[in-house]
Design a protein around this motif. Structure first.
Motif, mmCIF file in Angstrom:
data_model
loop_
_atom_site.group_PDB
_atom_site.id
_atom_site.type_symbol
_atom_site.label_atom_id
_atom_site.label_comp_id
_atom_site.label_asym_id
_atom_site.label_seq_id
_atom_site.Cartn_x
_atom_site.Cartn_y
_atom_site.Cartn_z
ATOM 1 N N TRP A 101 36.565 41.221 31.955
ATOM 2 C CA TRP A 101 37.043 40.981 30.590
ATOM 3 C C TRP A 101 36.687 42.123 29.649
ATOM 4 O O TRP A 101 37.126 42.136 28.504
ATOM 5 N N LEU A 102 35.861 43.059 30.102
ATOM 6 C CA LEU A 102 35.382 44.131 29.247
ATOM 7 C C LEU A 102 36.239 45.376 29.425
ATOM 8 O O LEU A 102 36.609 45.749 30.546
ATOM 9 N N ARG A 103 36.532 46.019 28.293
ATOM 10 C CA ARG A 103 37.233 47.301 28.274
ATOM 11 C C ARG A 103 36.432 48.231 27.373
ATOM 12 O O ARG A 103 36.612 48.229 26.162
ATOM 13 N N ASP A 104 35.504 48.993 27.950
ATOM 14 C CA ASP A 104 34.588 49.828 27.176
ATOM 15 C C ASP A 104 33.793 48.930 26.215
ATOM 16 O O ASP A 104 33.058 48.071 26.647
ATOM 17 N N ASN A 105 33.957 49.125 24.890
ATOM 18 C CA ASN A 105 33.255 48.308 23.899
ATOM 19 C C ASN A 105 34.109 47.162 23.386
ATOM 20 O O ASN A 105 33.798 46.552 22.370
ATOM 21 N N LEU A 135 36.009 43.429 24.116
ATOM 22 C CA LEU A 135 35.923 42.226 24.935
ATOM 23 C C LEU A 135 37.165 41.379 24.720
ATOM 24 O O LEU A 135 37.564 41.132 23.580
ATOM 25 N N LEU A 136 37.760 40.920 25.805
ATOM 26 C CA LEU A 136 38.879 39.978 25.744
ATOM 27 C C LEU A 136 38.317 38.578 25.938
ATOM 28 O O LEU A 136 37.698 38.283 26.959
ATOM 29 N N TRP A 137 38.535 37.714 24.937
ATOM 30 C CA TRP A 137 37.919 36.386 24.879
ATOM 31 C C TRP A 137 38.998 35.315 25.031
ATOM 32 O O TRP A 137 40.082 35.435 24.462
ATOM 33 N N PRO A 138 38.715 34.230 25.778
ATOM 34 C CA PRO A 138 39.716 33.179 25.962
ATOM 35 C C PRO A 138 40.120 32.540 24.638
ATOM 36 O O PRO A 138 39.276 32.380 23.749
ATOM 37 N N PRO A 139 41.375 32.153 24.477
ATOM 38 C CA PRO A 139 41.798 31.468 23.244
ATOM 39 C C PRO A 139 41.148 30.097 23.137
ATOM 40 O O PRO A 139 40.522 29.602 24.085
ATOM 41 N N LYS A 140 41.306 29.476 21.963
ATOM 42 C CA LYS A 140 40.633 28.214 21.693
ATOM 43 C C LYS A 140 41.034 27.112 22.678
ATOM 44 O O LYS A 140 40.233 26.232 22.979
ATOM 45 N N LYS A 141 42.264 27.150 23.190
ATOM 46 C CA LYS A 141 42.721 26.093 24.096
ATOM 47 C C LYS A 141 42.096 26.194 25.485
ATOM 48 O O LYS A 141 42.226 25.257 26.290
ATOM 49 N N ILE A 142 41.424 27.299 25.780
ATOM 50 C CA ILE A 142 40.788 27.480 27.090
ATOM 51 C C ILE A 142 39.273 27.531 26.881
ATOM 52 O O ILE A 142 38.761 28.500 26.318
ATOM 53 N N PRO A 143 38.515 26.523 27.308
ATOM 54 C CA PRO A 143 37.051 26.570 27.166
ATOM 55 C C PRO A 143 36.464 27.731 27.972
ATOM 56 O O PRO A 143 36.984 28.098 29.031
ATOM 57 N N LEU A 144 35.369 28.276 27.447
ATOM 58 C CA LEU A 144 34.743 29.406 28.127
ATOM 59 C C LEU A 144 34.268 29.024 29.521
ATOM 60 O O LEU A 144 34.419 29.804 30.478
ATOM 61 N N ALA A 145 33.692 27.816 29.664
ATOM 62 C CA ALA A 145 33.194 27.391 30.972
ATOM 63 C C ALA A 145 34.313 27.318 32.010
ATOM 64 O O ALA A 145 34.142 27.701 33.175
ATOM 65 N N LYS A 146 35.475 26.836 31.583
ATOM 66 C CA LYS A 146 36.611 26.742 32.484
ATOM 67 C C LYS A 146 37.112 28.124 32.887
ATOM 68 O O LYS A 146 37.442 28.370 34.057
ATOM 69 N N ALA A 147 37.145 29.043 31.903
ATOM 70 C CA ALA A 147 37.602 30.396 32.202
ATOM 71 C C ALA A 147 36.669 31.089 33.184
ATOM 72 O O ALA A 147 37.118 31.832 34.072
ATOM 73 N N LEU A 148 35.353 30.839 33.051
ATOM 74 C CA LEU A 148 34.397 31.443 33.978
ATOM 75 C C LEU A 148 34.485 30.812 35.353
ATOM 76 O O LEU A 148 34.426 31.503 36.378
ATOM 77 N N GLN A 149 34.621 29.493 35.409
ATOM 78 C CA GLN A 149 34.660 28.790 36.686
ATOM 79 C C GLN A 149 35.896 29.171 37.496
ATOM 80 O O GLN A 149 35.811 29.395 38.706
ATOM 81 N N GLN A 150 37.041 29.271 36.817
ATOM 82 C CA GLN A 150 38.286 29.612 37.506
ATOM 83 C C GLN A 150 38.530 31.113 37.583
ATOM 84 O O GLN A 150 39.534 31.556 38.132
ATOM 85 N N ARG A 151 37.598 31.884 36.996
ATOM 86 C CA ARG A 151 37.664 33.350 37.038
ATOM 87 C C ARG A 151 39.030 33.851 36.558
ATOM 88 O O ARG A 151 39.732 34.604 37.232
ATOM 89 N N MET A 152 39.389 33.390 35.368
ATOM 90 C CA MET A 152 40.685 33.744 34.798
ATOM 91 C C MET A 152 40.737 35.217 34.415
ATOM 92 O O MET A 152 39.723 35.816 34.051
ATOM 93 N N GLU A 153 41.921 35.779 34.466
ATOM 94 C CA GLU A 153 42.149 37.142 34.043
ATOM 95 C C GLU A 153 42.824 37.142 32.674
ATOM 96 O O GLU A 153 43.678 36.300 32.400
ATOM 97 N N PRO A 154 42.460 38.059 31.785
ATOM 98 C CA PRO A 154 43.027 38.069 30.420
ATOM 99 C C PRO A 154 44.526 38.316 30.420
ATOM 100 O O PRO A 154 45.073 38.987 31.298
#
Length: 262
Positions: free
Chosen positions: A23-27, A29-48
């Motif tokens: 999710w990092l591009r130098d300095n 960060l691409l962050w999941p939108p509000k409809k996607i919980p962070l825990a779910k994005a980490l568990q499913q290893r989502m790509e931005p």
């Protein structure tokens, strides 16, 4: 299967989070939108994708191979008096190991056999360059406390930008106070003059024999104050916050010298 790496990152306002290395591009960060919980994005290893939120000036603290290791690293960072060497990144660790202690020439004997000359200072890793938007610099220097409606509307437009909003939240959180009530009142006094506060009420109701009040509850500044207050008091509710703001706005004319307090 490719190895998944986790990173502990720090936002400009001091907050930390665990994210995927992808999710990092130098300095940035691409962050999941509000409809996607962070825990779910980490568990499913989502790509931005194009719907993800972009945060700039994000510092990468450490990189770990497992999520549990990243959690321990984040806990060490947020624990007071923790050893810096336990949370430093690989780049910072390598840079620290390269440093060599050299004698201070001010305390060396002039008759010493050591060769004279300038002693180079050990190289210290510079902190990340946090770029502040020009609009934020102007807002911080010239427009707080805000004195009139024109400046207030301009500040509201600037607070629509996420980077400026985060800077405002961080600044308001630093106001401090012995209680939530004291802290919120200090935030209001730091952001608005009493003359401008006279033009606002919480709901913005109109009165028969006086000027209509502008609704403060619908402003971006009010949202920044609530978020900053919640950072200091997690038990603070929206109702308690609104009651404190209502009372402060109600007595703004009295503080400005225009009315007598009952």
């Amino acid at each position: 299967m490719d190895q998944v790496l986790y990173s502990v990152v720090q936002f400009p306002n001091g907050g930390t989070a665990i994210v995927l290395q992808s999710w990092l591009r130098d300095n940035t960060l691409l962050w999941p939108p509000k409809k996607i919980p962070l825990a779910k994005a980490l568990q499913q290893r989502m790509e931005p994708d194009s719907t993800w939120i972009t945060y700039s000036d994000v510092r990468q603290l450490i990189t770990c191979q497992t999520y549990e290791e990243a959690r321990r690293g984040e806990h060490k960072y947020n624990t007071p008096m923790c050893a810096t060497a336990e949370i430093e990144s690989e780049e910072e660790k390598e840079e620290r190991e390269k440093r060599k202690t050299k004698p201070n020439p001010l305390y060396m004997d002039s008759d010493s056999d050591e060769p004279s000359g300038e002693v180079k200072k050990p190289r210290v890793l510079r902190p990340p360059n946090v770029r502040v938007p020009e609009s934020w610099s102007q807002l911080a220097r010239n427009e707080l406390p805000i004195t009139n409606e024109e400046d207030f509307n301009e500040a509201e437009a600037l607070l629509k930008t996420e980077a400026v909003r985060q800077k405002m939240i961080a600044r308001l959180a630093m106001v401090g106070g012995t209680s939530s009530t004291c802290r919120i009142r200090r935030m209001l006094a730091a952001a608005l003059t009493n003359g401008l506060a006279c033009k606002f009420s919480w709901a913005g109701k109109a009165y028969k024999h006086s000027e209509a009040k502008l609704p403060f509850r619908d402003t971006s500044l009010q949202d920044c104050m609530f978020v900053a207050s919640r950072q200091c008091d997690r038990k603070l509710t929206q109702q308690t916050f609104s009651d404190i703001v209502k009372n402060w706005l109600r007595y703004a004319p009295w503080r400005a010298g225009g009315l007598k307090k009952n």
